[in-house]
Motif scaffolding. Sequence first.
Motif, PDB file in Angstrom:
ATOM      1  N   THR A  90       0.694  -0.837  -0.048  1.00  0.00           N
ATOM      2  CA  THR A  90       0.227   0.124  -0.415  1.00  0.00           C
ATOM      3  C   THR A  90       0.726   1.382   0.108  1.00  0.00           C
ATOM      4  O   THR A  90       0.860   1.720  -1.009  1.00  0.00           O
ATOM      5  CB  THR A  90      -1.089  -0.036   1.450  1.00  0.00           C
ATOM      6  OG1 THR A  90      -1.336  -1.362   1.236  1.00  0.00           O
ATOM      7  CG2 THR A  90      -1.960   1.092   1.150  1.00  0.00           C
ATOM      8  N   VAL A  91       2.299   1.473   0.690  1.00  0.00           N
ATOM      9  CA  VAL A  91       2.612   2.518   1.247  1.00  0.00           C
ATOM     10  C   VAL A  91       3.364   2.649  -0.481  1.00  0.00           C
ATOM     11  O   VAL A  91       3.685   3.585  -1.364  1.00  0.00           O
ATOM     12  CB  VAL A  91       3.792   2.053   2.087  1.00  0.00           C
ATOM     13  CG1 VAL A  91       4.883   3.235   2.030  1.00  0.00           C
ATOM     14  CG2 VAL A  91       2.975   2.132   3.026  1.00  0.00           C
ATOM     15  N   SER A  92       3.950   1.367  -0.697  1.00  0.00           N
ATOM     16  CA  SER A  92       4.530   1.479  -2.419  1.00  0.00           C
ATOM     17  C   SER A  92       3.154   2.067  -3.407  1.00  0.00           C
ATOM     18  O   SER A  92       4.097   2.941  -4.349  1.00  0.00           O
ATOM     19  CB  SER A  92       4.855   0.411  -2.831  1.00  0.00           C
ATOM     20  OG  SER A  92       5.971  -0.207  -4.111  1.00  0.00           O
ATOM     21  N   GLU A  93       2.361   1.771  -3.059  1.00  0.00           N
ATOM     22  CA  GLU A  93       1.221   1.609  -4.629  1.00  0.00           C
ATOM     23  C   GLU A  93       1.289   3.836  -4.049  1.00  0.00           C
ATOM     24  O   GLU A  93       1.127   4.377  -5.433  1.00  0.00           O
ATOM     25  CB  GLU A  93      -0.145   1.214  -4.213  1.00  0.00           C
ATOM     26  CG  GLU A  93       0.549   0.018  -4.783  1.00  0.00           C
ATOM     27  CD  GLU A  93      -1.584  -0.689  -4.493  1.00  0.00           C
ATOM     28  OE1 GLU A  93      -2.185  -0.054  -3.782  1.00  0.00           O
ATOM     29  OE2 GLU A  93      -1.425  -1.861  -5.157  1.00  0.00           O
ATOM     30  N   TYR A  94       0.991   3.988  -2.757  1.00  0.00           N
ATOM     31  CA  TYR A  94       1.025   5.211  -2.303  1.00  0.00           C
ATOM     32  C   TYR A  94       1.671   5.984  -3.282  1.00  0.00           C
ATOM     33  O   TYR A  94       2.155   7.619  -3.866  1.00  0.00           O
ATOM     34  CB  TYR A  94       0.340   5.802  -0.757  1.00  0.00           C
ATOM     35  CG  TYR A  94      -0.846   5.246  -0.709  1.00  0.00           C
ATOM     36  CD1 TYR A  94      -1.874   5.059  -1.679  1.00  0.00           C
ATOM     37  CD2 TYR A  94      -1.267   5.222   0.494  1.00  0.00           C
ATOM     38  CE1 TYR A  94      -2.882   4.508  -0.827  1.00  0.00           C
ATOM     39  CE2 TYR A  94      -2.187   4.082   1.336  1.00  0.00           C
ATOM     40  CZ  TYR A  94      -3.630   3.893   0.339  1.00  0.00           C
ATOM     41  OH  TYR A  94      -4.198   3.555   0.601  1.00  0.00           O
ATOM     42  N   LYS A  95       3.074   6.048  -3.059  1.00  0.00           N
ATOM     43  CA  LYS A  95       3.693   6.000  -3.381  1.00  0.00           C
ATOM     44  C   LYS A  95       4.436   7.165  -4.437  1.00  0.00           C
ATOM     45  O   LYS A  95       4.805   7.567  -5.198  1.00  0.00           O
ATOM     46  CB  LYS A  95       5.703   5.867  -2.395  1.00  0.00           C
ATOM     47  CG  LYS A  95       7.191   6.658  -3.078  1.00  0.00           C
ATOM     48  CD  LYS A  95       8.050   5.612  -3.075  1.00  0.00           C
ATOM     49  CE  LYS A  95       9.911   6.008  -3.252  1.00  0.00           C
ATOM     50  NZ  LYS A  95      10.822   5.467  -2.495  1.00  0.00           N
ATOM     51  N   ALA A  96       4.103   6.070  -4.981  1.00  0.00           N
ATOM     52  CA  ALA A  96       4.222   5.935  -6.967  1.00  0.00           C
ATOM     53  C   ALA A  96       3.437   6.950  -7.316  1.00  0.00           C
ATOM     54  O   ALA A  96       3.529   7.992  -8.154  1.00  0.00           O
ATOM     55  CB  ALA A  96       3.701   4.485  -7.597  1.00  0.00           C
ATOM     56  N   LYS A  97       2.347   7.122  -6.937  1.00  0.00           N
ATOM     57  CA  LYS A  97       1.061   8.275  -6.897  1.00  0.00           C
ATOM     58  C   LYS A  97       1.984   9.296  -6.786  1.00  0.00           C
ATOM     59  O   LYS A  97       1.429   9.939  -7.520  1.00  0.00           O
ATOM     60  CB  LYS A  97       0.093   7.849  -6.937  1.00  0.00           C
ATOM     61  CG  LYS A  97      -1.220   7.078  -7.083  1.00  0.00           C
ATOM     62  CD  LYS A  97      -2.264   5.949  -6.191  1.00  0.00           C
ATOM     63  CE  LYS A  97      -2.870   4.805  -7.118  1.00  0.00           C
ATOM     64  NZ  LYS A  97      -4.050   4.567  -6.214  1.00  0.00           N
ATOM     65  N   PHE A  98       1.884   9.085  -5.826  1.00  0.00           N
ATOM     66  CA  PHE A  98       2.520  10.899  -4.912  1.00  0.00           C
ATOM     67  C   PHE A  98       4.101  11.055  -5.921  1.00  0.00           C
ATOM     68  O   PHE A  98       4.065  12.479  -6.195  1.00  0.00           O
ATOM     69  CB  PHE A  98       2.652  11.135  -3.730  1.00  0.00           C
ATOM     70  CG  PHE A  98       2.283  11.331  -2.608  1.00  0.00           C
ATOM     71  CD1 PHE A  98       0.925  12.023  -2.630  1.00  0.00           C
ATOM     72  CD2 PHE A  98       1.530  10.295  -1.257  1.00  0.00           C
ATOM     73  CE1 PHE A  98       0.100  12.060  -1.905  1.00  0.00           C
ATOM     74  CE2 PHE A  98       0.867   9.707  -0.989  1.00  0.00           C
ATOM     75  CZ  PHE A  98       0.261  10.949  -0.598  1.00  0.00           C
ATOM     76  N   VAL A  99       5.136  10.184  -6.303  1.00  0.00           N
ATOM     77  CA  VAL A  99       5.845  10.855  -7.293  1.00  0.00           C
ATOM     78  C   VAL A  99       5.612  11.089  -8.651  1.00  0.00           C
ATOM     79  O   VAL A  99       5.704  12.268  -8.932  1.00  0.00           O
ATOM     80  CB  VAL A  99       6.859   9.798  -7.268  1.00  0.00           C
ATOM     81  CG1 VAL A  99       7.894   9.578  -8.259  1.00  0.00           C
ATOM     82  CG2 VAL A  99       7.657   8.862  -6.175  1.00  0.00           C
ATOM     83  N   ALA A 100       4.152  10.534  -9.240  1.00  0.00           N
ATOM     84  CA  ALA A 100       3.368  11.048 -10.919  1.00  0.00           C
ATOM     85  C   ALA A 100       3.396  12.576 -10.718  1.00  0.00           C
ATOM     86  O   ALA A 100       3.390  13.432 -11.305  1.00  0.00           O
ATOM     87  CB  ALA A 100       2.734   9.632 -10.830  1.00  0.00           C
ATOM     88  N   GLN A 101       2.619  12.782  -8.948  1.00  0.00           N
ATOM     89  CA  GLN A 101       1.930  14.473  -9.111  1.00  0.00           C
ATOM     90  C   GLN A 101       3.160  14.942  -9.105  1.00  0.00           C
ATOM     91  O   GLN A 101       3.131  16.805  -9.252  1.00  0.00           O
ATOM     92  CB  GLN A 101       1.266  14.545  -7.981  1.00  0.00           C
ATOM     93  CG  GLN A 101      -0.087  13.504  -8.355  1.00  0.00           C
ATOM     94  CD  GLN A 101      -0.513  13.304  -6.521  1.00  0.00           C
ATOM     95  OE1 GLN A 101      -0.386  13.887  -5.862  1.00  0.00           O
ATOM     96  NE2 GLN A 101      -2.076  12.616  -7.052  1.00  0.00           N
ATOM     97  N   GLY A 102       4.377  14.582  -8.758  1.00  0.00           N
ATOM     98  CA  GLY A 102       5.599  15.543  -8.694  1.00  0.00           C
ATOM     99  C   GLY A 102       6.845  15.967  -7.394  1.00  0.00           C
ATOM    100  O   GLY A 102       7.215  16.747  -7.305  1.00  0.00           O
TER     101      GLY A 102
END
Length: 195
Positions: A90-102
């Motif tokens: 879950t943390v990994s998925e959220y991190k990927a989404k935050f990185v994608a947002q910049g």
Amino acid sequence: MAKIDTSLIEGYADMTPEQKLAALEAFEYEDNAAELEKQKNALSKANSEAAEWKRKHNALLSEEEKKKQEDADKLAQMEQELADLRKGKTVSEYKAKFVAQGYDEALAEETAQAFADGDSAKVFANQSKFLEEYAKKVKADALKKTPKPTPGAGSGGGAIDYDKKIEEAQKNGDLAAVAYYNRLRAQEEAEQNKS
């Protein structure tokens, strides 16, 4: 704290306050250290006996009961590992989404962990940090893309068609350039009005 039994002090009720104070200061408690030591020894002996009984009980357990206990322990361990893996995913998925947002890597990791833990205060604080940095970056990028004025522009000697430049910038969606050309046109008009 134990209270002093004043009935054990002879004539306490008839004493003056100074005499009472002196009598209380001179009062001696019974020494219970021997009884306390005896109780500590009894407790230690009881704990040792309980441990011995537990050892004997475990030795008497059948192999089947031991296997059941081992299986239950392994199951509990696997459930904990599974919960840890799910949280990590879950943390990994959220991190990927935050990185994608910049978000940068460190802020994305910290925010994802807080999000998974349900720490909304930390998530909002990190989002504020990100938005501040993002606003600074957008302003810096806009300034880099703003065209430099040509020599003589704004001095009345340039032949820049500001309406055309503004129209081109609007078509390109470059609002910074639109603002820039509007400012230059206003400066030129102000200088012409002075003359």
